[in-house]
Design a protein around this motif. Structure first.
Motif, short mmCIF file in Angstrom:
data_model
loop_
_atom_site.label_atom_id
_atom_site.label_comp_id
_atom_site.label_asym_id
_atom_site.label_seq_id
_atom_site.Cartn_x
_atom_site.Cartn_y
_atom_site.Cartn_z
N ALA A 144 0.84 -1.18 0.00
CA ALA A 144 0.00 0.00 0.00
C ALA A 144 0.88 1.24 0.00
CB ALA A 144 -0.93 0.00 1.21
N GLY A 145 0.40 2.32 -0.61
CA GLY A 145 1.21 3.53 -0.71
C GLY A 145 0.40 4.79 -0.46
N GLU A 146 1.06 5.80 0.09
CA GLU A 146 0.44 7.10 0.32
C GLU A 146 0.69 8.00 -0.89
OE1 GLU A 146 -1.40 7.84 2.94
OE2 GLU A 146 -1.06 5.88 3.86
N LEU A 147 -0.26 8.89 -1.16
CA LEU A 147 -0.10 9.85 -2.24
C LEU A 147 1.05 10.80 -1.92
CD1 LEU A 147 -1.34 10.97 -4.92
CD2 LEU A 147 -2.62 12.57 -3.50
N THR A 148 1.99 10.93 -2.86
CA THR A 148 3.15 11.78 -2.63
C THR A 148 3.22 12.96 -3.59
OG1 THR A 148 4.50 10.36 -4.08
CG2 THR A 148 4.53 9.89 -1.69
N ALA A 149 2.66 12.83 -4.79
CA ALA A 149 2.77 13.92 -5.76
C ALA A 149 1.69 13.77 -6.83
CB ALA A 149 4.15 13.93 -6.42
N VAL A 150 1.36 14.91 -7.44
CA VAL A 150 0.42 14.95 -8.56
C VAL A 150 1.09 15.74 -9.68
CG1 VAL A 150 -1.83 15.73 -9.39
CG2 VAL A 150 -1.61 14.80 -7.08
N ALA A 151 1.05 15.20 -10.89
CA ALA A 151 1.69 15.87 -12.01
C ALA A 151 0.85 15.68 -13.26
CB ALA A 151 3.11 15.32 -12.23
N VAL A 152 1.19 16.43 -14.30
CA VAL A 152 0.53 16.31 -15.60
C VAL A 152 1.58 15.86 -16.60
CG1 VAL A 152 -0.69 17.53 -17.43
CG2 VAL A 152 -1.14 18.12 -15.04
N ASP A 153 1.25 14.83 -17.40
CA ASP A 153 2.22 14.36 -18.38
C ASP A 153 1.97 15.00 -19.75
OD1 ASP A 153 0.09 13.03 -19.56
OD2 ASP A 153 0.76 11.02 -19.02
N GLN A 154 2.82 14.65 -20.72
CA GLN A 154 2.76 15.29 -22.03
C GLN A 154 1.55 14.86 -22.85
OE1 GLN A 154 4.59 17.71 -22.84
NE2 GLN A 154 6.27 17.60 -21.38
N SER A 155 0.86 13.82 -22.42
CA SER A 155 -0.35 13.41 -23.14
C SER A 155 -1.60 14.03 -22.54
CB SER A 155 -0.47 11.87 -23.12
OG SER A 155 -0.61 11.39 -21.79
N GLY A 156 -1.42 14.91 -21.56
CA GLY A 156 -2.57 15.58 -20.97
C GLY A 156 -3.31 14.75 -19.95
N ARG A 157 -2.59 13.90 -19.26
CA ARG A 157 -3.22 13.11 -18.21
C ARG A 157 -2.66 13.50 -16.85
NH1 ARG A 157 -4.78 6.97 -19.90
NH2 ARG A 157 -6.06 7.52 -21.70
N VAL A 158 -3.55 13.50 -15.86
CA VAL A 158 -3.15 13.80 -14.50
C VAL A 158 -2.64 12.51 -13.86
CG1 VAL A 158 -3.89 14.67 -12.26
CG2 VAL A 158 -4.86 15.63 -14.35
N ILE A 159 -1.40 12.52 -13.36
CA ILE A 159 -0.75 11.34 -12.84
C ILE A 159 -0.58 11.48 -11.33
CG2 ILE A 159 1.24 9.82 -13.00
CD1 ILE A 159 -0.35 10.03 -15.59
N ALA A 160 -1.06 10.47 -10.59
CA ALA A 160 -0.87 10.44 -9.13
C ALA A 160 0.29 9.50 -8.82
CB ALA A 160 -2.14 9.95 -8.44
N SER A 161 1.24 9.97 -8.01
CA SER A 161 2.39 9.17 -7.61
C SER A 161 2.28 8.81 -6.14
CB SER A 161 3.69 9.94 -7.86
OG SER A 161 3.85 10.24 -9.22
N TYR A 162 2.70 7.58 -5.81
CA TYR A 162 2.54 7.07 -4.45
C TYR A 162 3.89 6.66 -3.87
CZ TYR A 162 -2.38 7.02 -5.72
OH TYR A 162 -3.64 7.39 -6.11
N SER A 163 3.90 6.53 -2.54
CA SER A 163 5.14 6.21 -1.84
C SER A 163 5.67 4.82 -2.15
CB SER A 163 4.92 6.35 -0.32
OG SER A 163 3.88 5.50 0.12
N ASN A 164 4.87 3.96 -2.77
CA ASN A 164 5.32 2.62 -3.14
C ASN A 164 5.87 2.57 -4.57
OD1 ASN A 164 2.95 2.98 -4.52
ND2 ASN A 164 1.85 1.30 -3.54
N SER A 165 6.21 3.76 -5.11
CA SER A 165 6.80 3.90 -6.45
C SER A 165 5.82 3.61 -7.56
CB SER A 165 8.04 2.99 -6.61
OG SER A 165 9.03 3.33 -5.65
N GLN A 166 4.54 3.55 -7.25
CA GLN A 166 3.52 3.34 -8.26
C GLN A 166 3.00 4.68 -8.77
OE1 GLN A 166 2.62 0.12 -9.44
NE2 GLN A 166 4.45 -0.30 -8.21
N GLN A 167 2.61 4.72 -10.03
CA GLN A 167 1.98 5.88 -10.63
C GLN A 167 0.68 5.46 -11.29
OE1 GLN A 167 4.98 7.58 -13.25
NE2 GLN A 167 5.58 9.02 -11.66
N ARG A 168 -0.33 6.31 -11.17
CA ARG A 168 -1.63 5.99 -11.74
C ARG A 168 -2.18 7.20 -12.50
NH1 ARG A 168 -0.06 1.85 -10.70
NH2 ARG A 168 -0.95 0.11 -9.53
N PRO A 169 -2.54 7.04 -13.79
CA PRO A 169 -3.26 8.11 -14.47
C PRO A 169 -4.69 8.14 -13.96
CG PRO A 169 -3.00 6.21 -15.92
CD PRO A 169 -2.25 5.89 -14.66
#
Length: 460
Positions: free
Chosen positions: A347-372
């Motif tokens: 399980a991972g905590e939310l660590t960052a939110v970013a926007v990628d070059q394809s126009g998707r909002v990406i959520a990054s977590y403390s377990n090194s996972q990223q989710r659009p």
């Protein structure tokens, strides 16, 4: 009527130039406003009603109108904020405004607005809001397919909800086993001494045989996997060669694969299965071990129940797909090119939110996972110059602009901002011309007034 007509025309000129000055002033004031679109001024004449031909007509008054420059893109600069973005080409971000805040929760207005100001940042509730107070909208993405859900954009919200753990289902394994393993028992000349110690047997390794096993086997790497609750489990792999291919005898080079049990009370190593290699070093055959069954594609083992140190996982597939397990001669006598990868995570905590070059909002977590989590649409219009300007570099659709089309638009650029398209140098050039025209119109009023005084003095 000539003098009075001249005064009327000059006054209209003063009014028109005053409007031009107001536009110039607004453009200069917003020269540093993100996404601002300047207003230029267009002048039009009003023809005097007298005279049937041009020869009989006189110059009329003038009026000024504002001309939109929505289609003129401003310069784009790089920034270091992950949620800032700019649009390269056509289109607008789809946004809305807050209607009310009740018990700490924001509700939103029904009106939809559009803007090029992409300085969005995440607020305490997880919404993306820009400096003008507009909330970004987008299409929520299905976590399984990654495709947008629905056709109507909603307000983007990325909450601080943890990402649930995912158990490991597959281990992708790559290694090259040496033809002669450099075990502790190997005497350097007799290859038979490099084989698994006969006292160990070919099943699980008992505690009493652990040292003999370690002396007659080589390391195959290790990796951490996760069970259904996200509990980490360390999987340590070892190989022991059990047979050499002899000339004239139909026997392949044969190895047994083991994983550590994490226990020192009964068995210390599980036997996963047996693997054979032909003379070219390619894997040719596999046989199930005490915990591993040959998978359906015959390119790996499936472990239905794996217990390491009292922590259990289920249905873990060790895959050698693409011929990733080989036996080529190696002078060091160790397993080389070892690589292990697995698909589980805790399980991972939310660590960052970013926007990628394809126009998707990406959520990054403390377990090194990223989710659009959202896809950002761009709105285009058939006549965007007819959009209505609203506060904060925003626009609203009108009957003349047409409805928003969310299927096209330009490219979203991450960590960029579009600057105002108002240029100070150009605005000052227009200011000089406007000031001269205003002064000239005021001079006409003065001259007309003097001429009118002369006409009135003739009758005194």
């Amino acid at each position: 009527m000539g003098i009075y007509g001249a005064i009327n025309s000059a006054v209209s000129g003063l009014t028109a130039q005053a409007r031009a000055l107001e536009n110039i002033s607004g453009n200069v004031a917003n020269s540093q406003t993100t996404g601002y679109k300047r207003l230029d001024t267009t002048f039009a004449d009003l023809v005097s009603g007298s005279g049937a031909t041009q020869a009989a007509q006189v110059s009329g008054t003038t009026y000024a109108t504002s001309r939109a420059t929505n289609t003129v893109q401003g310069d784009i600069k790089s920034v270091d904020v992950d949620t800032y973005m700019a649009i390269n080409g056509d289109g607008y971000f789809v946004v809305t405004k807050a209607a009310d805040v009740v018990d700490g929760s924001t509700s939103f207005a029904e009106e939809t607005y559009y803007t090029r100001a992409g300085d969005f940042e995440r607020d305490r509730e997880g919404y993306l809001i820009n400096s003008a107070g507009y909330y970004l909208q987008g299409f929520q993405l299905d976590p399984n397919t990654g495709n947008p859900i629905g056709d109507d954009p909603t307000v983007i919200r990325i909450q601080n909800q943890p990402l649930a753990a995912s158990s490991t289902t597959a281990i992708d394994y790559q290694a090259n086993l040496p033809r002669v393993p450099a075990t502790t028992d190997y005497d350097g000349t007799d290859e038979a001494t490099a084989l698994l110690n006969a006292s160990v047997g070919t099943g699980n390794v008992a505690v009493a045989d652990n040292q003999d096993f370690l002396n007659s086997s080589i390391s195959g790497g290790s990796i951490t996997i996760y069970n259904q609750n996200g509990t980490p489990m360390s999987v340590e792999v070892r190989y022991a060669k059990t047979a050499n291919a002899d000339a004239g005898v139909p026997v392949n080079d044969t190895w047994n694969m083991y994983v550590g049990t994490g226990d020192d009370t009964t068995d210390t190593w599980y036997n996963v299965g047996e693997i054979e290699f032909d003379s070219t070093g390619a894997m040719t055959n596999m046989t199930a071990g005490t915990i591993g069954a040959v998978n359906g594609t015959s390119d790996g083992f499936t472990i239905a129940s794996l217990d390491i140190g009292g922590t259990a996982a289920s249905n873990v597939e060790v895959s050698f797909s693409g011929g990733s397990l080989t036996q080529y001669a190696d002078l060091d006598g160790t397993a080389s090119s070892v690589s292990l990868a697995q698909d589980g995570y805790p399980a991972g905590e939310l660590t960052a939110v970013a926007v990628d070059q394809s126009g998707r909002v990406i959520a990054s977590y403390s377990n090194s996972q990223q989710r659009p989590v959202y896809e950002i649409p761009l709105a285009t219009f058939a006549a965007e110059q007819n959009l209505k300007r609203v506060d904060g570099s925003g626009f609203s659709a009108t009957s003349s602009s047409g409805v928003a089309d969310l299927t096209g638009g330009g490219q979203i650029l991450a960590k960029k901002l579009e600057l105002s398209n108002a240029d100070i140098a150009d605005e000052f050039s227009k200011l000089i011309v406007t000031q001269q025209a205003y002064s000239a119109n005021s001079r006409i009023v003065t001259s007309a007034d003097e001429m009118l005084d002369s006409a009135l003095n003739m009758v005194r």
